[in-house]
Write a protein that holds these residues in place. Structure first.
Motif, short mmCIF file in Angstrom:
data_model
loop_
_atom_site.label_atom_id
_atom_site.label_comp_id
_atom_site.label_asym_id
_atom_site.label_seq_id
_atom_site.Cartn_x
_atom_site.Cartn_y
_atom_site.Cartn_z
N GLY A 164 0.82 -1.22 0.00
CA GLY A 164 0.00 0.00 0.00
C GLY A 164 0.85 1.26 0.00
O GLY A 164 0.38 2.34 0.39
N THR A 175 2.18 3.14 -2.59
CA THR A 175 1.78 4.20 -3.51
C THR A 175 0.45 4.83 -3.08
O THR A 175 0.31 6.05 -3.10
CB THR A 175 1.70 3.65 -4.95
N ASP A 222 10.10 3.98 -8.07
CA ASP A 222 9.71 2.63 -8.44
C ASP A 222 9.84 2.58 -9.96
O ASP A 222 8.91 2.84 -10.70
CB ASP A 222 8.26 2.37 -8.02
N ARG A 230 7.95 -0.82 -12.14
CA ARG A 230 6.55 -0.96 -12.52
C ARG A 230 6.15 0.25 -13.35
O ARG A 230 6.14 1.37 -12.86
CB ARG A 230 5.70 -1.07 -11.26
N GLU A 239 -9.37 2.03 1.01
CA GLU A 239 -8.67 2.58 -0.15
C GLU A 239 -8.92 4.06 -0.37
O GLU A 239 -8.24 4.70 -1.16
CB GLU A 239 -9.08 1.78 -1.39
N1 GTP Z 1 -8.57 -2.59 1.98
C1 GTP Z 1 -7.51 -1.78 1.89
N2 GTP Z 1 -6.82 -1.72 0.74
C2 GTP Z 1 -5.75 -0.91 0.67
C3 GTP Z 1 -5.33 -0.11 1.78
N3 GTP Z 1 -4.22 0.58 1.39
C4 GTP Z 1 -3.97 0.22 0.11
N4 GTP Z 1 -4.89 -0.67 -0.33
C5 GTP Z 1 -4.97 -1.34 -1.64
O1 GTP Z 1 -3.88 -2.25 -1.77
C6 GTP Z 1 -3.52 -2.39 -3.15
C7 GTP Z 1 -2.01 -2.19 -3.30
O2 GTP Z 1 -1.70 -0.85 -3.01
P1 GTP Z 1 -0.47 -0.07 -3.66
O3 GTP Z 1 -0.47 1.28 -3.09
O4 GTP Z 1 -0.47 -0.20 -5.15
O5 GTP Z 1 0.72 -0.92 -3.09
P2 GTP Z 1 2.28 -0.73 -3.34
O6 GTP Z 1 2.93 -1.09 -2.06
O7 GTP Z 1 2.59 0.60 -3.89
O8 GTP Z 1 2.54 -1.85 -4.42
P3 GTP Z 1 3.86 -2.13 -5.33
O9 GTP Z 1 4.22 -0.83 -5.97
O10 GTP Z 1 3.43 -3.20 -6.28
O11 GTP Z 1 4.89 -2.62 -4.40
C8 GTP Z 1 -4.33 -1.36 -3.90
O12 GTP Z 1 -5.42 -2.01 -4.49
C9 GTP Z 1 -4.81 -0.40 -2.82
O13 GTP Z 1 -6.02 0.25 -3.13
C10 GTP Z 1 -6.09 -0.19 3.01
O14 GTP Z 1 -5.80 0.43 4.04
N5 GTP Z 1 -7.17 -1.05 2.99
#
Ligand code: GTP
Length: 350
Positions: free
Chosen positions: A155, A157, A180, A183, A331
């Motif tokens: 989460g 980003t 990053d 990606r 989200e």
């Molecule tokens: N249910 C829920 N979903 C969340 C929360 N925070 C983030 N997400 C969801 O988790 C998923 C991954 O979030 P990203 O922000 O893309 O994660 P990331 O760490 O940047 O991912 P990478 O760049 O692939 O490493 C997305 O679908 C978000 O909407 C939260 O607190 N609750």
């Protein structure tokens, strides 16, 4: 709702004059910016958040609160509570800590019914979590450079996007470093979240993440930004070469600006329970963390991991506890909030 509130009047350095003034091309740290603190909104404005937090934590909390529905306080109750805390991924050390503390409180208050014991558990948990509660302070340097790391999909980003919106709404000038570089969609994802009009992005598809971060910090200085946030690619702590890359990004940011990064944040997915604690330990060993963001506490039965993080944090070798600056329960923008130990304990257990 939370905002970045001004903490004190800006300390403005007099403009350099005379022969000692640096050449126009020399990088100048500039005057100290206004110090801003991530602060919770007044209680009544926080009510919708409390409702979301409470419903987000329901799965973790229900197993624990069920223990207190009986009529007697006996060894069976404590055994059930131990099992429930372990099921909630609090881990053995934090579970033992909480049980011992609770028994002490029960004796001290001469509590005689399970409902009163539950309230004493709220106190015990709030006290254990208290060292994790510390606001994120920005503006002691300009820019404040924040590096963000975590495993894939934790989460990062999304949390950066939400945080950035709050910063921009608070009138702060933010620059994002899309470090990053693996990606392709990461930059676009940042841009969407961060309101294109107000937030600038430095990116370089397929480039070197350390170089992108360096350029972003330099650009942040040149453009008079208040905050530079570097989003790094997700990685597992077992991927030694990628962890080494993180170390390099941190080092390179330090070359771009003395003392930077000022914050090294780890974003962990609360839904991974004890695994999140393992991630905190591993990333801390490599990077020296200054703060955490715990996401996805909505719908998880493993929210007890915060107790495990608190106990580890308190015993962290010769260093101060790593605060949880923000927690996430969804989200949407409003689903990321500042962490409050008592609020969390109450939402979980009452
Ligand atoms: N249910 C829920 N979903 C969340 C929360 N925070 C983030 N997400 C969801 O988790 C998923 C991954 O979030 P990203 O922000 O893309 O994660 P990331 O760490 O940047 O991912 P990478 O760049 O692939 O490493 C997305 O679908 C978000 O909407 C939260 O607190 N609750």
């Amino acid at each position: 709702m939370f905002s970045f509130f001004k903490k004190k009047a800006p300390v403005v350095a007099p403009p350099p004059t005379g022969p000692e003034a640096p050449a126009a091309s020399a990088p100048s740290p500039g005057p100290a910016a206004e110090v801003r603190v991530a602060a919770a909104a007044p209680a009544e404005q926080r009510r919708p958040w409390l409702d979301r937090l409470k419903s987000g934590l329901r799965r973790t909390g229900s197993g624990i609160t069920q223990v207190f529905t009986g009529t007697r306080i006996d060894e069976a109750l404590y055994e059930e509570l131990e099992a429930a805390l372990l099921m909630a991924d609090a881990g053995m050390p934090a579970t033992q800590h909480l049980l011992a503390d609770l028994k002490r409180r029960v004796k001290e208050h001469k509590a005689t019914d399970p409902a009163a014991v539950k309230l004493l558990l709220v106190d015990a948990l709030a006290e254990l979590l208290a060292p994790l509660q510390r606001p994120l302070v920005l503006g002691e340097t300009r820019p404040t450079v924040i590096m963000v790391a975590g495993v894939n999909g934790a989460g990062k980003t999304t949390s950066i996007g939400k945080l950035t919106r709050h910063l921009a709404d608070g009138g702060l000038k933010v620059l994002l470093a899309a470090a990053d570089t693996f990606r392709a969609a990461a930059k676009e994802q940042l841009a969407v979240w961060a309101d294109r009009n107000r937030v600038e992005i430095v990116s370089q598809e397929g480039g070197d993440p350390a170089a992108v971060s360096f350029d972003a910090v330099k650009a942040g200085q040149a453009r008079g930004c208040d905050v530079v946030v570097a989003d790094t690619a997700g990685r597992l702590p077992t991927q030694a070469h990628l962890m080494e890359e993180l170390r390099k990004i941190k080092r390179t940011i330090g070359k771009a600006m003395d003392g930077a990064p000022h914050e090294v944040l780890l974003v962990v997915d609360g839904n991974t329970g004890q695994n999140a604690l393992a991630q905190v330990k591993a990333f801390d060993a490599v990077l020296g963390l200054t703060g955490l963001v715990v996401t996805k506490l909505d719908g998880t039965a493993k929210g007890g991991v915060l107790a495990a993080i608190a106990l580890w944090s308190r015993e962290r070798d010769g260093a101060s506890p790593v605060p949880v600056y923000f927690i996430g329960v969804g989200e949407k923008l409003a689903d990321l909030e500042t962490f409050d130990a008592r609020e969390f304990s109450q939402a979980l257990l009452t």
